[in-house]
Design an enzyme around this catalytic site. Sequence first.
Site, mmCIF file in Angstrom:
data_model
loop_
_atom_site.group_PDB
_atom_site.id
_atom_site.type_symbol
_atom_site.label_atom_id
_atom_site.label_comp_id
_atom_site.label_asym_id
_atom_site.label_seq_id
_atom_site.Cartn_x
_atom_site.Cartn_y
_atom_site.Cartn_z
ATOM 1 N N LYS A 192 -5.680 3.491 -1.300
ATOM 2 C CA LYS A 192 -5.659 2.336 -0.390
ATOM 3 C C LYS A 192 -6.467 2.640 0.867
ATOM 4 O O LYS A 192 -6.474 3.779 1.347
ATOM 5 C CB LYS A 192 -4.199 2.033 -0.041
ATOM 6 C CG LYS A 192 -3.940 0.773 0.766
ATOM 7 C CD LYS A 192 -2.433 0.586 0.962
ATOM 8 C CE LYS A 192 -2.075 -0.663 1.753
ATOM 9 N NZ LYS A 192 -0.596 -0.817 1.884
ATOM 10 N N SER A 212 1.088 -5.279 0.702
ATOM 11 C CA SER A 212 -0.259 -5.156 1.222
ATOM 12 C C SER A 212 -1.155 -4.265 0.369
ATOM 13 O O SER A 212 -2.367 -4.246 0.579
ATOM 14 C CB SER A 212 -0.223 -4.619 2.663
ATOM 15 O OG SER A 212 0.286 -3.295 2.689
ATOM 16 N N SER A 258 5.288 -3.247 0.143
ATOM 17 C CA SER A 258 3.840 -3.235 -0.052
ATOM 18 C C SER A 258 3.348 -2.431 -1.256
ATOM 19 O O SER A 258 2.186 -2.559 -1.649
ATOM 20 C CB SER A 258 3.135 -2.731 1.205
ATOM 21 O OG SER A 258 3.057 -3.760 2.154
#
Length: 550
Positions: free
Chosen positions: A112, A193, A217
Amino acid sequence: MVVLTKLLGAVGFASLAPLVCGHPQYRAPENGTLPLLMEATIDELAAGLEARLFTSVDLVNAYIGRILEVNASLHAVTELNPDAWAIAAALDAERAAGKSRGPLHGLPILIKNNIATADQMNNTAGSYALLGAKVPRDATVAAKLRAAGAILLGKTNLSQWANFRSSNSSNGWSAQGGQVYGAYYPGQDPSGSSSGSGVASSLALAVASLGTETDGSILSPSEKNNIVGIKPTVGLTSRALVIPISQHQDTVGPMARTVKDAAYLLQAIVGRDPHDNYTSAIPFNASLPDYVAACRLDALKGARIGIPRNSFISRFPAPAPVLAAFETAIEVLTAAGATVVDNTNYTAWEQYLESQAEGMVLAADFPVNLAAYLAQLTANPHNVSTLADVRRFTQTFGPEEYPSRDTASFDQSLALNFSNASPEFWAYYLQNQYLGGAGGLLGALETYDLDAVVVPTGQAGATGISAIIGGPVVTVPLGASPPNTTVSTDPRGLIATGPGLPFGIAFAGKLWSEEALVGFAYAFEQRTLVRGKVKPYVAPTVELVDVMEA
Ligand SMILES: *[C@@H]1O[C@H](CO)[C@@H](O)[C@H](O)[C@H]1NC(C)=O
Ligand SMILES: *[C@@H]1O[C@H](CO)[C@@H](O)[C@H](O)[C@H]1NC(C)=O
Ligand SMILES: *[C@@H]1O[C@H](CO)[C@@H](O)[C@H](O)[C@H]1NC(C)=O
Ligand SMILES: *[C@@H]1O[C@H](CO)[C@@H](O)[C@H](O)[C@H]1NC(C)=O
Ligand SMILES: *[C@@H]1O[C@H](CO)[C@@H](O)[C@H](O)[C@H]1NC(C)=O
Ligand SMILES: *[C@@H]1O[C@H](CO)[C@@H](O)[C@H](O)[C@H]1NC(C)=O
Ligand SMILES: *[C@@H]1O[C@H](CO)[C@@H](O)[C@H](O)[C@H]1NC(C)=O
Ligand SMILES: *[C@@H]1O[C@H](CO)[C@@H](O)[C@H](O)[C@H]1NC(C)=O
Ligand SMILES: *[C@@H]1O[C@H](CO)[C@@H](O)[C@H](O)[C@H]1NC(C)=O
Ligand SMILES: *[C@@H]1O[C@H](CO)[C@@H](O)[C@H](O)[C@H]1NC(C)=O
Ligand SMILES: CC(=O)N[C@H]1CO[C@H](CO)[C@@H](O)[C@@H]1O
């Protein structure tokens, strides 16, 4: 092959092609003997590398081909690692010389875009404020993946600032990376997210990925993208040089197509780290649990599994198809030898739903934790050292799309009149410990003598109750919405509900109970194999055979 070379030309394939041809161990590929990348597990890929059926350079080429095929439509990957080929070639050479670093040796992994690496890649949380910024060393989890032989292939797009910027944005949108879409319906909300990590693992744009979670997330984008996500106990995985929201709730974990693959990644990234003192709470001394060995078909035998039904029935009921699939899942658990205890309700659930405490904890942590991250930068092109600096930048730099995407989370943090070291803070923090603890998950585990609870992943009870106490959760695919599901959109037009959208089931337990949860998730997954039955509407087609010279 022609098409692929054209695609790869954009990222320097041509200059690296000799590596592919020059490998001494190279064998001509025969289609049919090579694993198909959507299905391939870490065990199969590691075996293929070991048998010299293909190389890590081949894997890098194949996954980059796949990324480029779908990136223009899904925007899952923000950056590729320009060093990926050289790293793969070095790992191939190590293998040829008889050295293997273990199961992840030579396997491409995406991370990420809030997990920093001290290489050519940026770490921005999707903000232009951090483009070009440099860190003094890799984030500890990234360093651990490298040491285990993984190839960090690139960075995945995310909800900007891990969804701690705006009250009027969308899941999977960042200024730098654009809007991520899910692959199960055109325009699908990918959730967030860790949106790009979810899409990337689902479509095999890499072997697997890392995400981060503060509240939901990892779990939510894993659910919505039909994969497995492990949200570890806060402190089991280091957050050093990961762009933060909250020291009390942030954690880094794997997102993968199978429970065992996720367990391999978890094994590689756990452990104490002098750069993150929360890891000193890890209760395992001499040896960490073996999360891969925990993947046993009989893991549910004798386990006591609770159902805190009020958390997904009373106020915000899960959709009917989810509840129906959930009832079937209970039968699977029972058939696998678990004792299922129904109505192990959370006693303070209604109070939890009303509580502002989590928002206060995050709002108070963010300015402090962000400033601590920014203070470590060795290059900081936009000179941002505080949340106020970041807010100013965001509100004045056009591509940040302010004010359409506002800065409500920043504003709220900056408006607080107390810090995360004040008495006010501790009152909120302790309220969370009660709501998720005695009044929530830990109370239910204790009262009913449970090893874990199961809940539909999409409900607040699955993510929030564990988030506020820093507890672990594992989500596994459970089903998809039926063909007659009404299509609905969020305010920005993302598809929120519609036919064929995946949903999951979550196993949650007490702090540090990942070993048990992984076992339960594996035993459930192997009996249901839902992932393979839920099909994306779009998937890349490049396979190993396409990048290997005949
Ligand atoms: C390789 O085999 C798979 C599965 O049989 C098939 O889907 C794919 O099209 C084949 N690829 C090539 C290049 O022949
Ligand atoms: C991803 O897609 C965007 C939009 O088409 C493109 O600008 C970008 O270069 C792509 N990034 C990668 C890593 O392929
Ligand atoms: C990082 O961002 C800089 C500045 O935009 C850019 O020049 C560089 O290519 C980026 N790195 C990668 C690996 O994309
Ligand atoms: C833990 O680390 C943080 C940041 O590095 C520091 O502010 C804090 O004082 C440390 N706490 C303890 C108990 O060492
Ligand atoms: C690990 O070590 C700490 C301190 O050295 C000790 O307090 C704790 O009981 C040990 N835990 C286990 C599981 O052995
Ligand atoms: C638990 O919650 C469910 C759903 O709200 C409710 O039907 C049930 O009566 C509750 N059971 C107990 C023991 O509180
Ligand atoms: C960076 O910002 C600080 C205030 O936060 C200011 O004192 C300093 O002069 C700025 N440096 C540059 C190079 O702009
Ligand atoms: C949110 O953004 C959309 C799109 O720019 C806009 O139409 C809407 O008015 C905004 N809502 C608020 C509350 O600012
Ligand atoms: C913050 O504001 C609240 C309400 O205005 C007040 O009760 C509290 O004392 C203030 N706290 C501090 C640390 O100033
Ligand atoms: C979809 O079909 C099922 C089964 O026939 C039915 O129970 C349900 O009400 C339908 N849902 C919608 C939104 O039409
Ligand atoms: C770095 C990168 O690849 N960014 C791209 C991500 O996707 C957006 C579109 O949504 C492009 O504009 C960016 O160039």
